[in-house]
Design an enzyme around this catalytic site. Structure first.
Site, PDB file in Angstrom:
ATOM      1  N   ILE A 123       0.668  -1.298  -0.060  1.00  0.00           N
ATOM      2  CA  ILE A 123      -0.124   0.002   0.009  1.00  0.00           C
ATOM      3  C   ILE A 123       0.945   1.085   0.061  1.00  0.00           C
ATOM      4  CG2 ILE A 123      -2.035  -1.066   1.158  1.00  0.00           C
ATOM      5  CD1 ILE A 123      -1.365   0.251   3.544  1.00  0.00           C
ATOM      6  N   ASP A 124      -0.005   2.319  -0.417  1.00  0.00           N
ATOM      7  CA  ASP A 124       0.885   3.564  -0.287  1.00  0.00           C
ATOM      8  C   ASP A 124       0.405   4.531   0.873  1.00  0.00           C
ATOM      9  OD1 ASP A 124      -1.489   4.834  -1.235  1.00  0.00           O
ATOM     10  OD2 ASP A 124      -1.038   4.708  -3.292  1.00  0.00           O
ATOM     11  N   SER A 125       0.774   5.654   0.938  1.00  0.00           N
ATOM     12  CA  SER A 125       0.528   6.569   2.169  1.00  0.00           C
ATOM     13  C   SER A 125      -1.028   6.844   2.168  1.00  0.00           C
ATOM     14  CB  SER A 125       1.457   7.882   2.288  1.00  0.00           C
ATOM     15  OG  SER A 125       1.134   8.510   0.843  1.00  0.00           O
TER      16      SER A 125
END
Length: 76
Positions: free
Chosen positions: A34-36
């Site tokens: 996942i990303d931020s």
């Protein structure tokens, strides 16, 4: 069920991961891919689930399930 296990189950459900492959010491960004922005979505789920509000500054540098569980524990 402890906080870390609940966190891992919520994260697995949101991102389609197999909870049995997750460990408390896992970097959730790497493990879940996942990303931020996705992490913020997860944070919203966690705040709802645990009925807490976690300021962004408390999350800087937090990347493992057990570290996140510790922060939630301080807020409950």
């Amino acid at each position: 069920m402890d906080t870390t296990q609940r966190l891992m189950e919520l994260a697995a459900k949101r991102f389609g991961a197999d909870v049995t492959t997750l460990k408390p010491s896992d970097d959730f960004f790497e493990t879940l891919g996942i990303d931020s922005i996705q992490a913020l979505d997860l944070l919203t789920d966690l705040e709802d689930e645990f009925d807490v509000e976690i300021p962004d500054y408390e999350l800087q540098g937090v990347v493992t399930f057990d570290a996140l569980a510790a922060i939630i524990g301080k807020r409950q």
